[in-house]
Design a protein around this motif. Structure first.
Motif, short mmCIF file in Angstrom:
data_model
loop_
_atom_site.label_atom_id
_atom_site.label_comp_id
_atom_site.label_asym_id
_atom_site.label_seq_id
_atom_site.Cartn_x
_atom_site.Cartn_y
_atom_site.Cartn_z
N SER A 51 0.62 -1.05 -0.26
CA SER A 51 0.00 0.54 -0.30
C SER A 51 1.18 0.66 -0.30
CB SER A 51 -0.73 0.46 1.46
OG SER A 51 -1.59 1.56 1.50
N HIS A 78 -5.73 -1.24 -3.82
CA HIS A 78 -7.03 -1.48 -3.42
C HIS A 78 -7.92 -2.73 -4.50
CE1 HIS A 78 -7.10 0.02 0.47
NE2 HIS A 78 -6.58 0.71 0.04
N ARG A 132 -5.57 -5.46 -5.01
CA ARG A 132 -6.24 -6.63 -4.01
C ARG A 132 -7.48 -6.96 -3.40
NH1 ARG A 132 -5.85 -4.30 2.17
NH2 ARG A 132 -8.07 -3.72 1.85
N ASN A 133 -8.53 -6.36 -4.51
CA ASN A 133 -9.52 -7.07 -3.98
C ASN A 133 -9.22 -7.41 -5.99
OD1 ASN A 133 -10.18 -6.25 -2.12
ND2 ASN A 133 -10.43 -4.23 -2.02
N SER A 143 -11.58 3.56 1.12
CA SER A 143 -11.67 2.85 1.78
C SER A 143 -11.59 2.18 3.40
CB SER A 143 -10.32 3.93 2.41
OG SER A 143 -9.68 4.11 0.93
N ASP A 145 -13.50 -0.47 3.12
CA ASP A 145 -12.51 -1.54 3.32
C ASP A 145 -12.38 -2.24 4.92
OD1 ASP A 145 -12.82 -2.18 0.76
OD2 ASP A 145 -10.88 -1.19 0.24
#
Length: 223
Positions: free
Chosen positions: A52, A91, A94-95, A165, A168
């Motif tokens: 990140s 993000h 990651r997803n 964010s 998440d």
């Protein structure tokens, strides 16, 4: 054929170029700083295991290359929008296999009757937080659009990134071992020692959002 990860990186690069081109030519230092930030962010997100690109991580990585690299506070103050582009890319990567996000209006359609109390309570909190943030954002955009010459779409984009964010974070509350009851969210016996409560960048972004909202609301009431 470009991969999904490649598409995400390409989009982040395109948005970064837009910000770079918007910097006037008489600000060469600002352009150089953003180019340096770009290189670090891209390297972090493109790793086999992406990292990140928080302001702290980016500054630390950059200062290994150059002692004149922007400080954490400078990044927060002057390059927050740029960092947000690459945090969003992180993000998204990651997803990458996660289902597409649903609209705020579809949150009430989620069936909680067959869920355990913990996950159901987290989703219920998420519903309320997202709806409240959306409501405040809509009000703030209306104030700005009517009184300040700032594009409301820009605010909407930043607020959407913040909501993503925060969403998440809320979704991962249970995974981190935190526990929510009818009174509060708290550390439980399942919470590993040293578990971070909230990413520092997200905390600072929330503080900034609240400060901006209060400042704009005060300015609007003074008109």
């Amino acid at each position: 054929m470009i991969s999904r990860k490649g598409s995400i990186i390409s989009l982040a690069n395109a948005r970064s170029l837009t910000l770079l081109d918007a910097i006037p030519e008489n600000r060469p230092r600002a352009k150089a700083n953003l180019q340096a930030l770009w290189a670090i962010c891209q390297a972090l997100v493109q790793r086999a295991t992406p990292i990140s690109p928080t302001a702290k991580v980016v500054s630390e990585e950059g200062r290994i290359r150059s002692p004149e690299f922007p400080s954490v506070q400078t990044i927060y103050n002057e390059y927050r929008e740029f960092i947000a582009i690459w945090r969003r890319a992180f993000h998204d990567i990651r997803n990458i296999d996660a289902p597409d996000p649903i609209a705020v209006e579809e949150l009430d359609a989620i069936d909680l009757t067959h869920m355990d109390h913990g996950p159901a309570a987290i989703i219920d909190v998420l519903r309320r937080v997202v709806k409240e943030l959306r409501k405040q954002n809509d009000g703030l955009r209306e104030i700005i659009s009517s009184s300040v010459p700032v594009p409301a779409d820009h605010l909407d984009r930043k607020a959407d990134e913040l909501i993503d964010s925060l969403g998440d974070w809320l979704v991962n509350v249970n995974k981190r071992g935190f526990e929510i009851d009818t009174i509060s969210l708290k550390v439980s016996r399942r919470t590993p020692i040293g578990t971070a409560i909230m990413d520092a960048d997200l905390f600072n972004e929330l503080c900034t959002f609240v400060d901006d909202y209060r400042r704009r609301r005060k300015a609007g009431s003074a008109l």
